[in-house]
Design an enzyme around this catalytic site. Sequence first.
Site, mmCIF file in Angstrom:
data_model
loop_
_atom_site.group_PDB
_atom_site.id
_atom_site.type_symbol
_atom_site.label_atom_id
_atom_site.label_comp_id
_atom_site.label_asym_id
_atom_site.label_seq_id
_atom_site.Cartn_x
_atom_site.Cartn_y
_atom_site.Cartn_z
ATOM 1 N N LYS A 117 -44.272 -41.142 -24.161
ATOM 2 C CA LYS A 117 -43.452 -41.105 -25.656
ATOM 3 C C LYS A 117 -42.936 -42.413 -25.925
ATOM 4 O O LYS A 117 -43.469 -42.817 -27.258
ATOM 5 C CB LYS A 117 -42.364 -40.489 -25.394
ATOM 6 C CG LYS A 117 -41.528 -40.143 -26.824
ATOM 7 C CD LYS A 117 -39.939 -39.670 -26.411
ATOM 8 C CE LYS A 117 -40.185 -38.143 -25.780
ATOM 9 N NZ LYS A 117 -38.542 -37.732 -25.658
ATOM 10 N N LYS A 129 -35.521 -41.797 -16.812
ATOM 11 C CA LYS A 129 -34.452 -40.911 -17.246
ATOM 12 C C LYS A 129 -33.741 -40.538 -16.252
ATOM 13 O O LYS A 129 -33.936 -40.971 -14.946
ATOM 14 C CB LYS A 129 -35.556 -39.487 -17.407
ATOM 15 C CG LYS A 129 -34.728 -38.340 -18.100
ATOM 16 C CD LYS A 129 -34.971 -38.472 -19.836
ATOM 17 C CE LYS A 129 -34.125 -37.694 -20.445
ATOM 18 N NZ LYS A 129 -34.575 -37.577 -21.744
ATOM 19 N N GLY A 168 -28.566 -41.143 -24.420
ATOM 20 C CA GLY A 168 -28.091 -39.671 -24.481
ATOM 21 C C GLY A 168 -29.173 -38.588 -24.355
ATOM 22 O O GLY A 168 -30.392 -38.947 -24.578
ATOM 23 N N ASP A 169 -28.785 -37.548 -23.815
ATOM 24 C CA ASP A 169 -29.551 -36.403 -23.900
ATOM 25 C C ASP A 169 -28.824 -35.010 -23.948
ATOM 26 O O ASP A 169 -27.754 -35.190 -24.549
ATOM 27 C CB ASP A 169 -30.897 -36.361 -22.663
ATOM 28 C CG ASP A 169 -31.922 -35.445 -22.753
ATOM 29 O OD1 ASP A 169 -32.965 -35.772 -23.263
ATOM 30 O OD2 ASP A 169 -31.740 -34.166 -22.202
ATOM 31 N N ASN A 244 -27.380 -31.922 -30.923
ATOM 32 C CA ASN A 244 -27.790 -33.206 -31.852
ATOM 33 C C ASN A 244 -29.232 -33.002 -32.429
ATOM 34 O O ASN A 244 -29.370 -33.415 -33.682
ATOM 35 C CB ASN A 244 -27.857 -34.246 -30.800
ATOM 36 C CG ASN A 244 -28.372 -35.709 -31.511
ATOM 37 O OD1 ASN A 244 -29.576 -35.912 -31.483
ATOM 38 N ND2 ASN A 244 -27.782 -36.185 -32.437
ATOM 39 N N SER A 383 -33.569 -46.013 -30.751
ATOM 40 C CA SER A 383 -32.787 -46.628 -29.635
ATOM 41 C C SER A 383 -33.433 -48.131 -29.453
ATOM 42 O O SER A 383 -32.684 -48.820 -29.178
ATOM 43 C CB SER A 383 -33.092 -45.757 -28.316
ATOM 44 O OG SER A 383 -31.932 -44.905 -28.200
HETATM 45 P P1 NDP Z 1 -27.297 -31.191 -26.903
HETATM 46 O O1 NDP Z 1 -26.817 -31.072 -25.675
HETATM 47 O O2 NDP Z 1 -26.861 -31.869 -28.103
HETATM 48 O O3 NDP Z 1 -28.030 -29.814 -27.448
HETATM 49 C C1 NDP Z 1 -28.764 -29.004 -26.591
HETATM 50 C C2 NDP Z 1 -28.699 -27.502 -27.406
HETATM 51 O O4 NDP Z 1 -29.738 -26.790 -26.517
HETATM 52 C C3 NDP Z 1 -27.504 -26.857 -27.123
HETATM 53 O O5 NDP Z 1 -27.337 -25.900 -28.289
HETATM 54 C C4 NDP Z 1 -27.667 -25.992 -25.913
HETATM 55 O O6 NDP Z 1 -26.789 -24.673 -25.882
HETATM 56 C C5 NDP Z 1 -29.210 -25.676 -25.739
HETATM 57 N N1 NDP Z 1 -29.379 -25.465 -24.594
HETATM 58 C C6 NDP Z 1 -29.480 -26.585 -23.592
HETATM 59 N N2 NDP Z 1 -29.869 -26.314 -22.295
HETATM 60 C C7 NDP Z 1 -30.180 -24.921 -22.828
HETATM 61 C C8 NDP Z 1 -30.564 -23.822 -21.926
HETATM 62 N N3 NDP Z 1 -31.034 -24.025 -20.403
HETATM 63 N N4 NDP Z 1 -30.863 -22.553 -22.178
HETATM 64 C C9 NDP Z 1 -30.606 -22.491 -23.480
HETATM 65 N N5 NDP Z 1 -30.361 -23.106 -24.423
HETATM 66 C C10 NDP Z 1 -29.784 -24.468 -23.946
HETATM 67 O O7 NDP Z 1 -28.917 -31.750 -26.535
HETATM 68 P P2 NDP Z 1 -29.864 -32.646 -27.491
HETATM 69 O O8 NDP Z 1 -29.944 -32.017 -28.945
HETATM 70 O O9 NDP Z 1 -29.672 -34.188 -27.374
HETATM 71 O O10 NDP Z 1 -31.174 -32.453 -26.893
HETATM 72 C C11 NDP Z 1 -32.133 -30.972 -27.041
HETATM 73 C C12 NDP Z 1 -33.508 -31.382 -26.686
HETATM 74 O O11 NDP Z 1 -33.899 -32.272 -27.384
HETATM 75 C C13 NDP Z 1 -33.675 -31.547 -25.094
HETATM 76 O O12 NDP Z 1 -34.659 -31.064 -24.624
HETATM 77 C C14 NDP Z 1 -33.616 -33.053 -25.096
HETATM 78 O O13 NDP Z 1 -34.327 -33.635 -23.857
HETATM 79 C C15 NDP Z 1 -34.507 -33.519 -26.311
HETATM 80 N N6 NDP Z 1 -34.470 -34.646 -26.671
HETATM 81 C C16 NDP Z 1 -33.326 -35.374 -27.166
HETATM 82 C C17 NDP Z 1 -33.177 -36.761 -27.734
HETATM 83 C C18 NDP Z 1 -32.030 -37.050 -28.125
HETATM 84 O O14 NDP Z 1 -31.997 -38.137 -28.873
HETATM 85 N N7 NDP Z 1 -30.835 -36.684 -28.009
HETATM 86 C C19 NDP Z 1 -34.518 -37.240 -28.240
HETATM 87 C C20 NDP Z 1 -35.613 -36.390 -27.757
HETATM 88 C C21 NDP Z 1 -35.657 -35.376 -27.118
HETATM 89 P P3 NDP Z 1 -25.540 -24.515 -24.889
HETATM 90 O O15 NDP Z 1 -24.657 -25.549 -25.662
HETATM 91 O O16 NDP Z 1 -25.071 -23.276 -25.064
HETATM 92 O O17 NDP Z 1 -25.966 -25.192 -23.665
HETATM 93 O O1 2IT Z 2 -35.819 -37.728 -24.600
HETATM 94 C C1 2IT Z 2 -35.604 -38.725 -25.321
HETATM 95 O O2 2IT Z 2 -36.288 -39.329 -25.800
HETATM 96 C C2 2IT Z 2 -34.067 -39.035 -25.574
HETATM 97 N N1 2IT Z 2 -33.232 -38.412 -24.963
HETATM 98 C C3 2IT Z 2 -33.562 -40.372 -26.070
HETATM 99 C C4 2IT Z 2 -33.870 -41.382 -25.228
HETATM 100 C C5 2IT Z 2 -33.473 -42.689 -25.584
HETATM 101 O O3 2IT Z 2 -33.395 -43.810 -24.963
HETATM 102 O O4 2IT Z 2 -32.889 -42.923 -26.761
#
Ligand code: NDP
Ligand code: 2IT
Length: 451
Positions: A117, A129, A168-169, A244, A383
Amino acid sequence: MNSIDEKLRPILAEVHRRNAGEDEFLQAVHEVLESLGRVVAKHPHYLEKALIERICEPERQIIFRIPWVDDKGQVQINRGFRVQFNSALGPYKGGMRFHPSVNVGIIKFLGFEQTFKNALTGLPIGGGKGGSDFDPKGRSDGEIMRFCQSLMTELHRHLGEQTDVPAGDIGVSGREIGYMFGQYKRLNNRFEAGVLTGKALAFGGSRARTEATGYGNTYFVRAMLQTMGTDFDGKKVVVSGSGNVAIYTIEKVQAFGGKVIACSDSSGYVVDENGIDLDLLKEIKEVRRERIGEYVKRRGEGAHFIPTSKGEIWDVPCDVAMPSATQNELSGKGAATLIRNGVIAVGEGANMPSTPEAIKAFQEAGVKFAPGKAANAGGVATSALEMQQNASRDSWSFEQTEERLAKIMRDIHDTCATTADEYGAPGDYVLGANIAGFVRVAEAMDMQGVI
Ligand code: NDP
Ligand code: 2IT
């Protein structure tokens, strides 16, 4: 194994032997190796120089104890991870995940995906990670802070703005980044702004970083829709999750004229035929940190809640699906339902949310499919823009940053599309992303000797 080129089968067998039981990691490697048969046919030096084997093995894996004291005075122990996967293109870069399901196989799959990525962004960042099996749900602000401080007390010695830069993640957002940054600064006695990204604007954060992953996926999907001569305007969209990535996907889809009618969390999903009320969703999720069922209670007529035990969000008919919660949340069954209901495009906001069966079903049905390592790269790309601003002690406007993000997403889309064409699989964004990402990393490694 049948879908893997026979020259690559021994490599996959060795990855299985060495990483037995790490299902998510093996799934991610399998998918990439499926795409590489066409590459080694053209460029045998990748095989001769063992570049694929080297890329499948993380450069360094750190596993550590995180002891902390909860509000009742009880000692708690969690496990921390940082997998520094590949530094051929720049310092290790990738998020930290706090979720009880976290284990080494999950962090390795995420670090592996991150490597390709980050290469696709075209920016100078390697892949890494980390995270912990810590469950933030129901924890007080003080507990979160003490946990983050304890984690950083160990992790700090492995980080640095030129070494490894977390963000974050799942379960980690601005609040946690702030606590980790504060502890890093105390331990090192330096204000090293570029050591973490996703910081608050007050101490070196970038405008548009919070929005970037969701906005970026929406730009990517719009570019795919444009290749079909259409756009988001008037489309029904389903976005899983409500964190997020999901929230800022909803925001951008709405700005582009789409109608988001469903979102979810792990307790279930909500359907709102009038379109999700984003201010209400933000209030519930970002401010009050409540469960998604609250949305329906506060929204009233037109919205309803379906618990996880009674069905899944993919049952909701839509034109576009944007899975934005977690890995393997969209199975072959979910894909079949979406296809039956007429979905035309899928953009992965989460990392590896679609199972291999789901991806196959979408591709066979002619649904445009954007894999996470391309479609959700906007977060890490921004980032890297935050790191640039930190290095030059500068701070860009929202418009300037979003413009850069939009261009990066357009470039990633075009790179995936042209690479797929070049390798004889037009329209296959999975193949395009895997090959383009792999080649960038492999070429850099090759030039750096046997590393
Ligand atoms: P958040 O913690 O902000 O939100 C996660 C969401 O997904 C919540 O609604 C949560 O529900 C749900 N969720 C998480 N785990 C589970 C599970 N095991 N089963 C069902 N629902 C689940 O995280 P993000 O929005 O940051 O991340 C979401 C996805 O995006 C992840 O796969 C992450 O790796 C990916 N990502 C994030 C980036 C970022 O910049 N933040 C960048 C690129 C990818 P609940 O609260 O009920 O657990
Ligand atoms: O999965 C992802 O790309 C992230 N959680 C963001 C990683 C980052 O360094 O901003």
